[in-house]
Scaffold this active site. Structure first.
Site, short mmCIF file in Angstrom:
data_model
loop_
_atom_site.label_atom_id
_atom_site.label_comp_id
_atom_site.label_asym_id
_atom_site.label_seq_id
_atom_site.Cartn_x
_atom_site.Cartn_y
_atom_site.Cartn_z
N SER A 1 0.89 -1.24 0.08
CA SER A 1 -0.01 0.08 0.02
C SER A 1 0.96 1.15 -0.16
O SER A 1 1.70 1.29 1.02
CB SER A 1 -0.80 0.15 1.11
N HIS B 1 -1.04 -1.12 -4.42
CA HIS B 1 -2.61 -1.09 -3.79
C HIS B 1 -2.34 0.51 -3.30
O HIS B 1 -1.30 0.97 -2.88
CB HIS B 1 -2.51 -1.95 -2.48
N ASP C 1 -4.57 3.48 -1.77
CA ASP C 1 -5.72 3.63 -0.91
C ASP C 1 -6.31 5.22 -0.90
O ASP C 1 -5.65 6.30 -0.54
CB ASP C 1 -5.27 3.64 0.63
N MET D 1 -8.97 7.63 0.05
CA MET D 1 -9.97 8.17 1.50
C MET D 1 -10.36 9.62 1.31
O MET D 1 -9.49 10.32 0.55
CB MET D 1 -9.07 8.19 2.56
N HIS E 1 -8.33 0.83 -4.07
CA HIS E 1 -9.15 0.59 -2.94
C HIS E 1 -10.02 2.02 -2.38
O HIS E 1 -9.44 2.74 -2.02
CB HIS E 1 -8.56 0.27 -1.66
N MET F 1 -12.28 4.00 -0.44
CA MET F 1 -12.69 4.24 0.96
C MET F 1 -13.41 5.75 0.79
O MET F 1 -12.93 6.73 1.58
CB MET F 1 -11.84 4.35 2.02
N MET G 1 -11.23 -6.56 5.33
CA MET G 1 -10.47 -5.35 5.95
C MET G 1 -9.97 -6.37 7.57
O MET G 1 -10.80 -6.46 8.22
CB MET G 1 -11.25 -4.12 6.47
N ASP H 1 -6.39 -6.60 3.86
CA ASP H 1 -5.84 -5.40 4.12
C ASP H 1 -5.95 -4.77 5.44
O ASP H 1 -6.95 -4.93 6.27
CB ASP H 1 -6.75 -4.57 3.12
C1 DX5 Z 1 -6.25 0.99 5.64
C2 DX5 Z 1 -5.65 0.72 4.37
C3 DX5 Z 1 -4.68 0.03 4.21
C4 DX5 Z 1 -3.44 0.38 4.94
C5 DX5 Z 1 -2.49 -0.96 5.22
O1 DX5 Z 1 -7.29 1.73 5.77
O2 DX5 Z 1 -6.81 0.41 3.38
O3 DX5 Z 1 -4.25 -0.35 2.78
O4 DX5 Z 1 -2.89 1.25 4.34
O5 DX5 Z 1 -1.42 -0.55 5.94
P1 DX5 Z 1 -0.76 -1.56 6.89
O6 DX5 Z 1 -0.12 -2.52 6.41
O7 DX5 Z 1 0.27 -0.57 7.49
O8 DX5 Z 1 -1.80 -2.09 8.06
ZN ZN Z 2 -6.20 -0.59 1.30
#
Ligand code: DX5
Ligand code: ZN
Length: 236
Positions: free
Chosen positions: A12, A37, A39, A41, A70, A72, A141, A177
């Site tokens: 990620s 990956h 993320d 948000m 991903h 969110m 998750m 994840d």
């Molecule tokens: C959390 C994200 C993950 C996160 C994983 O909201 O979707 O992808 O970055 O990070 P680690 O591996 O540090 O838990």
């Molecule tokens: Zn993620």
């Protein structure tokens, strides 16, 4: 993108140097990762803000393999076209992000991209059984989404095992994840997961100027996961 159930490591970039995303993507691929990956948000569905489709488009030329996005965010549907146009290979939306997840998955498939469904730790599998024909990936998750570096929630391992049984022979990836490390990866791999997202556990100790630790970290997670599969098969 053909179907492959072998273990895949998906760093990620939430844990990468935000001033250097292109170089970070090239570095993790050179060090042996399988997917990248991303993320996304929105500060609304989750309590953090990261980046949007323009950033995905900017890093796309720096990723040779799969760009795994991903989302969110809520709502999702108004942004699907933009992430597809930005070059996402997989677009994953949360079941909890709105009342019309079936329509959302149809819309993702409609762009020609692979469709993923993410479930928060407090969400059960019931709805998944009604969506299987629309799914290319289910993301379990193992932290509450929003931040990297959180602790793995072990109660999710049983959910992975139940999902694996529900999926059967269908070509649907199970992605994990949150909190994936060489210690937790074997638990989810043995339960049936094949895509392991890891942020802090991949990027720790390295940088674009010193990327070798990324490779060592990726190999350690992969080796731990694959070893658990060997044990699972040997036990049969
Ligand atoms: C959390 C994200 C993950 C996160 C994983 O909201 O979707 O992808 O970055 O990070 P680690 O591996 O540090 O838990
Ligand atoms: Zn993620």
């Amino acid at each position: 993108m053909s179907f492959d159930r072998r273990i895949k490591i998906a760093p990620s970039i939430l844990s990468a140097d935000f001033a250097n995303f292109g170089a970070e993507c090239r570095a993790i691929e050179a060090q042996g990762c399988d997917w990248v990956h991303v993320d996304v948000m929105d500060g609304h569905f989750v309590p953090n803000l990261t980046f949007g489709p323009a950033m995905c488009a900017a890093i796309r030329p720096h990723i040779k393999g799969v760009m795994d996005v991903h989302l969110m965010i809520a709502p999702v549907d108004p942004y699907i076209e933009a992430f597809a146009a930005a070059g996402a290979d997989v677009i994953t939306a949360h079941l909890e992000a709105g009342p019309h997840i079936h329509r959302t998955l149809q819309a993702i498939r409609g762009t020609g991209r692979k469709a993923g469904l993410a479930l928060n730790p407090g969400t059960g599998l019931d709805a998944v059984s009604h969506l299987l024909d629309l799914l290319d990936l289910v993301c379990i998750m193992t932290v509450n989404p929003g931040f990297g570096g959180q602790k793995f929630i072990a109660s999710q391992v049983d959910k992975v095992r139940d999902l694996r049984a529900m999926i059967g022979d269908r070509p649907i990836h199970i992605e994990i994840d949150g909190g994936v490390t060489p210690e937790t990866a074997p638990l989810v791999a043995a339960a049936g997961a094949d895509v392991l997202v890891a942020g802090s556990a991949v990027f720790k100790g390295g940088s674009v100027d010193n990327p070798e630790p990324y490779g060592a970290n990726i190999r350690a997670i992969r080796a731990a996961a694959e070893a658990s599969l060997g044990q699972a098969f040997a036990a049969k």
